[in-house]
Design a protein around this motif. Structure first.
Motif, PDB file in Angstrom:
ATOM      1  N   LEU D 283       0.827  -1.209   0.000  1.00  0.00           N
ATOM      2  CA  LEU D 283       0.000   0.000   0.000  1.00  0.00           C
ATOM      3  C   LEU D 283       0.862   1.261   0.000  1.00  0.00           C
ATOM      4  CD1 LEU D 283      -2.885  -0.927   2.462  1.00  0.00           C
ATOM      5  CD2 LEU D 283      -3.068  -0.391   0.027  1.00  0.00           C
ATOM      6  N   ASN D 284       1.887   1.283   0.857  1.00  0.00           N
ATOM      7  CA  ASN D 284       2.715   2.489   0.914  1.00  0.00           C
ATOM      8  C   ASN D 284       3.366   2.774  -0.427  1.00  0.00           C
ATOM      9  OD1 ASN D 284       2.076   2.999   3.539  1.00  0.00           O
ATOM     10  ND2 ASN D 284       3.950   2.127   4.409  1.00  0.00           N
ATOM     11  N   LEU D 287       0.684   3.921  -2.984  1.00  0.00           N
ATOM     12  CA  LEU D 287       0.124   5.251  -2.714  1.00  0.00           C
ATOM     13  C   LEU D 287       1.163   6.354  -2.931  1.00  0.00           C
ATOM     14  CD1 LEU D 287      -2.090   4.304   0.336  1.00  0.00           C
ATOM     15  CD2 LEU D 287      -2.911   5.284  -1.824  1.00  0.00           C
ATOM     16  N   GLU D 288       2.449   6.014  -2.796  1.00  0.00           N
ATOM     17  CA  GLU D 288       3.495   6.989  -3.088  1.00  0.00           C
ATOM     18  C   GLU D 288       3.458   7.457  -4.541  1.00  0.00           C
ATOM     19  OE1 GLU D 288       7.512   5.551  -2.341  1.00  0.00           O
ATOM     20  OE2 GLU D 288       6.948   5.507  -0.219  1.00  0.00           O
ATOM     21  N   PHE D 295      -6.847   7.623  -7.144  1.00  0.00           N
ATOM     22  CA  PHE D 295      -6.849   6.205  -6.810  1.00  0.00           C
ATOM     23  C   PHE D 295      -5.600   5.539  -7.396  1.00  0.00           C
ATOM     24  CE2 PHE D 295     -11.297   6.973  -6.053  1.00  0.00           C
ATOM     25  CZ  PHE D 295     -11.693   6.005  -5.153  1.00  0.00           C
ATOM     26  N   PHE D 307      -6.949   1.717  -4.349  1.00  0.00           N
ATOM     27  CA  PHE D 307      -6.999   2.462  -3.087  1.00  0.00           C
ATOM     28  C   PHE D 307      -6.962   3.968  -3.332  1.00  0.00           C
ATOM     29  CE2 PHE D 307      -6.851  -0.324   0.632  1.00  0.00           C
ATOM     30  CZ  PHE D 307      -6.797  -1.538  -0.012  1.00  0.00           C
ATOM     31  N   TYR D 308      -7.686   4.674  -2.509  1.00  0.00           N
ATOM     32  CA  TYR D 308      -7.802   6.129  -2.617  1.00  0.00           C
ATOM     33  C   TYR D 308      -6.825   6.801  -1.661  1.00  0.00           C
ATOM     34  CZ  TYR D 308      -9.915  10.774  -2.460  1.00  0.00           C
ATOM     35  OH  TYR D 308     -10.132  12.131  -2.516  1.00  0.00           O
ATOM     36  N   THR D 313      -4.477  13.619   3.773  1.00  0.00           N
ATOM     37  CA  THR D 313      -3.547  12.736   4.473  1.00  0.00           C
ATOM     38  C   THR D 313      -2.092  13.138   4.311  1.00  0.00           C
ATOM     39  OG1 THR D 313      -3.498  11.274   2.581  1.00  0.00           O
ATOM     40  CG2 THR D 313      -4.946  10.651   4.409  1.00  0.00           C
TER      41      THR D 313
ATOM     42  N   LEU E 211     -16.800  10.222  -5.669  1.00  0.00           N
ATOM     43  CA  LEU E 211     -15.968   9.706  -4.588  1.00  0.00           C
ATOM     44  C   LEU E 211     -16.854   9.048  -3.519  1.00  0.00           C
ATOM     45  CD1 LEU E 211     -13.191   9.374  -3.312  1.00  0.00           C
ATOM     46  CD2 LEU E 211     -13.490  11.608  -2.245  1.00  0.00           C
ATOM     47  N   LEU E 215     -16.761   5.139  -2.233  1.00  0.00           N
ATOM     48  CA  LEU E 215     -16.365   4.774  -0.870  1.00  0.00           C
ATOM     49  C   LEU E 215     -17.552   4.415   0.032  1.00  0.00           C
ATOM     50  CD1 LEU E 215     -13.336   7.018   0.106  1.00  0.00           C
ATOM     51  CD2 LEU E 215     -13.429   4.987  -1.302  1.00  0.00           C
TER      52      LEU E 215
ATOM     53  N   ASP F 180       3.549   6.536   7.544  1.00  0.00           N
ATOM     54  CA  ASP F 180       2.653   7.048   6.501  1.00  0.00           C
ATOM     55  C   ASP F 180       1.194   6.985   6.925  1.00  0.00           C
ATOM     56  OD1 ASP F 180       4.731   7.550   4.777  1.00  0.00           O
ATOM     57  OD2 ASP F 180       4.546   5.654   3.688  1.00  0.00           O
ATOM     58  N   ASN F 182      -2.242   7.737   8.634  1.00  0.00           N
ATOM     59  CA  ASN F 182      -2.849   8.932   9.202  1.00  0.00           C
ATOM     60  C   ASN F 182      -3.389   8.582  10.590  1.00  0.00           C
ATOM     61  OD1 ASN F 182      -4.861  10.842   9.957  1.00  0.00           O
ATOM     62  ND2 ASN F 182      -4.691  11.669   7.875  1.00  0.00           N
ATOM     63  N   PRO F 262     -12.340  -2.232   2.406  1.00  0.00           N
ATOM     64  CA  PRO F 262     -11.474  -1.086   2.690  1.00  0.00           C
ATOM     65  C   PRO F 262     -10.844  -0.560   1.406  1.00  0.00           C
ATOM     66  CG  PRO F 262     -11.052  -2.830   4.279  1.00  0.00           C
ATOM     67  CD  PRO F 262     -11.964  -3.405   3.234  1.00  0.00           C
ATOM     68  N   LEU F 263     -10.949   0.745   1.181  1.00  0.00           N
ATOM     69  CA  LEU F 263     -10.383   1.364  -0.017  1.00  0.00           C
ATOM     70  C   LEU F 263      -9.435   2.496   0.331  1.00  0.00           C
ATOM     71  CD1 LEU F 263     -13.549   1.333  -2.303  1.00  0.00           C
ATOM     72  CD2 LEU F 263     -11.597  -0.205  -2.391  1.00  0.00           C
ATOM     73  N   ILE F 264      -9.174   2.688   1.616  1.00  0.00           N
ATOM     74  CA  ILE F 264      -8.076   3.578   2.004  1.00  0.00           C
ATOM     75  C   ILE F 264      -7.211   2.802   2.997  1.00  0.00           C
ATOM     76  CG2 ILE F 264      -9.297   5.755   1.548  1.00  0.00           C
ATOM     77  CD1 ILE F 264      -9.780   6.074   4.504  1.00  0.00           C
ATOM     78  N   ARG F 265      -5.951   3.188   3.057  1.00  0.00           N
ATOM     79  CA  ARG F 265      -4.957   2.477   3.860  1.00  0.00           C
ATOM     80  C   ARG F 265      -5.403   2.312   5.308  1.00  0.00           C
ATOM     81  NH1 ARG F 265       0.734   4.977   2.766  1.00  0.00           N
ATOM     82  NH2 ARG F 265      -0.603   6.787   2.882  1.00  0.00           N
ATOM     83  N   GLU F 266      -5.917   3.360   5.930  1.00  0.00           N
ATOM     84  CA  GLU F 266      -6.286   3.295   7.333  1.00  0.00           C
ATOM     85  C   GLU F 266      -7.483   2.356   7.546  1.00  0.00           C
ATOM     86  OE1 GLU F 266      -5.607   6.012   5.634  1.00  0.00           O
ATOM     87  OE2 GLU F 266      -3.680   6.495   6.568  1.00  0.00           O
TER      88      GLU F 266
END
Lengths: 316, 316, 316, 316, 316, 316
Positions: D283-284, D287-288, D295, D307-308, D313, E211, E215, F180, F182, F262-266
């Motif tokens: 993921l990191n 997302l970078e 996305f 992933f968004y 963030t 969005l 989500l 990374d 949040n 889940p679609l965001i890292r957190e």
């Protein structure tokens, strides 16, 4: 008349006639034999216990016998149970007969037959009409008495015809709403789709599966019969193949017993309305048994869901 | 004789006859039309490109035509491709015929027929024997020429009979090892299990699915035919139902096209040996194409696995 | 000799010796303690009840004891049950021994050993032959006494060797029918495939799972041992890896316990014949217990199917 | 220094050195040969096309060569592509070396080694500590250079050690939060869990699967090695079995390659933190590459999700 | 008027206006840039290629532009493609407008609105009626213009209202056939079930996902809005919960996006008729495009099946 | 103080107070009524039998009553059972209260509240902080008393807060290890993720599902509440949508109750740590009940696995 057996509450005493559906012997922890009977009337069924059963009792209280019971409703593992105080076989002078103990469709045989005939009359394709009429004539007695299934939905006398007529009503509505549908094919499919059950099941009253039913199943057997009837009537052409495909695919998927999935529009719709009518039959009957604000028992054929009956849904 | 097309390497030039299996038109990025042909001989097939194709070319190079090609083997997306320099239709004087371009079973028709006949002769149950013999007599030509499938296994001329005979050999071994097996039922099941393919597929050479094949499938059609033949021969009794069940259940599961799973011992075994023989056929042919120490391509019908050919497995 | 316990019918009285497989204490609804015993002889097993059990009874009737029972066969939840009237431990003078109460393979240890030796003798690859011979020598006693499984198939004394020999017979037939198969690799794989069960199970007579068996399993443990033996014997090369792969993949899929699916031809065949022999063993034993025209009980390891025994399949 | 290849936009011209990862020949629609190269530096990789390639080009531009390219970034099927104008092999005088083109862990070898050593030092069970130390000493070079996987996560030089150290940090936190966890077992499991990759993969730089890796897999091979090392060190007892079970079960399920699911607490936790660290790494890095408000591409190893990256963030 | 673009055959020349749906740049194998456009009119869409595209072309031919094309229909990978000879943007004097290029429901907005209003009028439960009316008033414009989905079914202007009205007709039939159904609840559920799409999708003409849509999804958002509206209108009680449950469960299963399965009768029926109407819409439109005796293309949303159009189903 | 009920062994006599969790009537095979009670204290629960129960007994021994029992521990189907000799309701003078019989989190309310407050204090995003603080203030009593679930994990008083605080500790560690992440979003998600359980469950002590809980579920209800609170506080922007998405997706998959994955890292991390903390809670409590060298019972929520407690894992 007495209320049905399913209306009795724990603690009530019972005096009346019931039909024996099954009988099993057992030995109590005190070493004495007892009988476990499943007994029924039109309202439902209950487990009954005859403690300290004699050899004579074992020889007397057999399936399909009508028996006068005196006993009390008790509770065992959260289910009501009839504890039998005494029992005797029904006599001719009692004036009770098998039919009084079997659940039946809520529509008369005559009305069911009339609805089916009417739809056949509306068909315009002569090949489909002739095949359908041939089956309805030749299998009329079975069609009007068999259940649609051994359990879950329409599992009562005339259940097959009741299911067919309900589906024909649905089919008629859909043909009106979606005029691209081929009415003749859909009606023929509805009327014939489960007719193989006449060979799959042993009879209309307390049906079990036949050997053919277990090893071949009603779907391929019915496809087979349509082929034979078409040949007998000298009918050839795509209508026969399409009708056979309708039968073959009406369970929708391989896992559910159809060797081909629906590949024509009317076959897809046949599968859908078979599904809806079976579900409505199950849901209506399960919800009838509970009060507003309550949930039904888990329904195996509905993915094990329990359904809620809203407080405000009482008929206006 | 020339080596087969599948023996050519990238960079080789090619001069010889090939059969067109399919032909598709396209437009190149320079705006000019071209033809993509799938061409074959007994050793395999290759994609061929005819660039700058004329209207006449399009009208000439059609499926089932035998054509003399001059060209070169190039590579496209890791697969060999035949780049055509020039081409002409085969002439009667070329002395080539369709049969020379079709893959065939490695056993002769005569030997296949003899093996089948021998097994039928060994059967002791007269009902099963008569039904089996009837089918083999009436469908002999198809049985000895059709493939067993359109792709994956035994997909060549006489593939059906080749598959049947291989399975009969397996069945014979199993009957010896497990004497509880009913030999007659198993032999009859093996011989008839895929005979419905004669209606499911369009022909022996470049087969496609018939309408009946797509909407009904070879399994229910064959069950149906066994019923009809039994009636025609005046045979009744459990043998017919059992044999129909063998056919119906030989794919093993609903998801794989069988409306009933095997419910008798011989049906389970029929399913198993059908499976083994199909897999051995696929594996042997895929491993023949690779060198010891290499893996085959991914095999779709083997759960997408690639198989390894050990260095030390060369025949001693 | 007496008939086996599984031949008794409800109502019969029983007088004889049985082996206790398990014993559990309970309290009856009258507050008195009782013992539930699972007792067995070579023909099968039955649940037995000793009501009003004393402290002494509890201390006496323990697993692996042979006991003389007097009692009667009753019925509980559709299963026969032995109601014990009195019981005493077997005395040396009774002349009964453990072996008489354990089910055994229908082939003698000597014959099983001979069949295995013969196949090893036929192997031509010295590396595979030496590894196989090493294991058979070192583990001979376990190989000839352990069951192949705790339940379902070959779950009796010498079941492992019986399963191996049956599979060797199958393997021999397949090698004849499909000569591309590497005989040495297949034979070695068959003989060694389940030998890890000697570490997975606690012993030959009333086996349970060892801690290693539960946390590691026979498949990786056996792969490990082959590596160690090869090193010990100074054998290197692909044969070792291939043989380890055969063991690792013989359950066919990850879900079934194989961390790799079969990726060489012989591994695929090993998986297939393991499957066939296990199924034939289960089917034959289940069908032996029912009459022609009847269905077996549901067989858990056969996808919960009930199998039918045709009326006409009696041995001719 | 130049920006990495993955920073170039369509239309940019490129002048610099890149490493060839793979090279494939093809034939263009004009009949001329061309080369498709996958070329890379530390920032990522790109497809490159050398049109009108000569025989000499084909012999020169091979995998693992460093090449100076002049060309332009174009676009093909929504992906950037390097169109090569000219190319030459790197010379010693260019001062470029293989290492400069390989992605590496963001932590130095020394720091990784120190973290691992520190955890081993904290272990109090001498058996587990000795086994772990033995492996780390004997396989130090591989542990510090291999990637953790061929693709998806930690697929770079020193990726294996980077993954191990990240997981050790996680393990340390969990041991603090849940003091019932056995720290020694968990640390040993983390350090050794993927060490079998040193046999499964061909090397640290451009790894492919070895034959052993494909047919046996790193999980059973590593279980095997732990057994051998324990024997070599004369260590017996449950610690060895538990550690082998940790390795065997760390993929969590049969479908994912573990022949046993986790059956001890520390094995369950090992599986969980392996999972979390792999996902965070993927993921990191994904997302970078995208801007806030965008996305990512579909991520195959994350169930194909995109992933968004939220607008808010950004690091504070 | 011209025939629609989907009526053109390979080889036809084309002269007319089309709407650009998407535009992508590429580089041909000769190194020259080209544009790939997806262009459409009310009859369907086609891929178009503008070779040798200039920078100006790239800046001009953008999504949502109407363009006059001159070109020819060619074929690429078995699909038609428009090869563009020349092109120019539409001028005001051309008299063409966006609406002419968008597919629309076959029923007018006015008729759709009237049908919805009529059903609301028939509702007798004041709470359900007020909530439903509130939404229809406040979201009338969106309800009457949005599609019901981005692809597969009712993916055209006013598709949402068209789908709702079709379902209302079905619901009315079912209420007549199964009088136990609560009409008010079913009508309210049908009208509101997909209204969350107004937040999930970006707009009526060329919709994409917002969005929030990606989500959160239309189902939970709509449940949320019903709660807020009920609070705003001061409505409390089971009707609100039941209506929210209808929305939440209308996809039928967790895998299909419903966090709860249907647990009241009307929710089950809502799911069924949503399903039937979507399928009929897809099937009718796919079958319209093929001739009797042909199969449709594979339909992804129908489990990838191809449907057959019988020869005899032509309207009588 | 007495040992807890779960420490008693079969054969022990019991004298003390227990809380009735449920009471069911039954009829013994001798025809006499009896009561089956589930009774509990903080250490666990046991089934109890009151034979020959009077009408008065039935009216007295009801759920939520504290009762003094005299009886003996017997065994029924391998589970301990309390056979009641006599019983009486607790009196005020007995000095026992409900709280003494309920299992509680091992951390005090004050400490739990302090940990939560501390994390909120560390948050730097004012929008997320305000929303989180609002919920914690308004629902403080419920948050600190409700269980986290009805069964499986944290099913005790203050279980919800205990689960939240454990997860916050995990989250803090992860934020340190993976900077990374949040932090604000993750903390807010952890604190709020299960707060919908306050509407889903009926109360803190002996919770059952509410109607809303069954038909809507805590996930969509909580998403809904966040929207309402944000509106009430005048907060707009992506933070609200992201927080709602965290709640919606925290079960990970549609099958597990999340309408979006889940679609965001957190959100992915929230799902992972919810999972880990629930599993550690279940595993620790199950392993506490067994001795080293034993396996736990099958754990339904852990895929029905039994976990082993190694001999050497005792705390040092």
């Amino acid at each position: 008349m007495n209320p049905g057996i399913s209306q009795y509450a724990v603690g009530d005493s019972f005096d009346g006639f019931l039909l024996i559906k099954s009988a099993t012997k057992g030995t109590a922890s005190n070493g004495k034999p007892f009988l476990t009977l499943i007994v029924k009337d039109q309202s439902g069924e209950i487990e009954a216990k005859l403690w300290d059963a004699t050899k004579e009792d074992e020889a007397t209280y057999l399936p399909d016998q009508i028996v006068k019971f005196h006993g009390e409703i008790t509770q065992f593992r959260n289910k009501p149970q009839l504890k039998i105080f005494n029992a005797r076989l029904a006599q001719p002078t009692d004036g009770v007969k098998l039919d009084d103990f079997l659940e039946k469709a809520p529509v008369s045989r005559e009305d069911l037959m009339e609805s089916i005939t009417e739809r056949i009359f509306e068909m315009s394709n002569p090949n489909l009409q002739r095949i359908t009429r041939h089956f309805v004539s030749n299998y009329q007695e079975g069609l009007l008495t068999y259940p649609a299934a051994v359990k879950n939905h329409h599992e009562y006398v005339s259940g097959l015809a009741h299911h067919v007529v309900s589906m024909l009503n649905l089919a008629k509505s859909l043909v009106d709403l979606y005029p691209d549908l081929n009415k003749d094919l859909l009606y023929a499919g509805v009327i014939l789709h489960d007719l193989g059950k006449l060979r799959e099941l042993s009879g209309p009253a307390t049906p079990s599966y036949t050997l053919e039913g277990q090893l071949l199943g009603h779907i391929p057997m019915m496809m087979d019969e349509i082929g034979a009837v078409a040949k007998e009537l000298g009918i050839e052409g795509e209508e026969v193949t399409m009708l056979q495909h309708m039968i073959l695919s009406h369970h929708g998927k391989g896992e559910w017993g159809s060797p081909k999935p629906p590949l024509i529009r009317e076959a897809e719709i046949l599968h859908q309305i078979d599904n809806i009518d079976a579900k409505m039959n199950m849901l209506n009957r399960a919800l009838e048994k509970v009060q507003p604000g309550e949930f039904t028992d888990r329904m195996f054929a509905m993915d094990n869901r329990r359904f809620y009956k809203p407080l405000f849904t009482e008929p206006s």
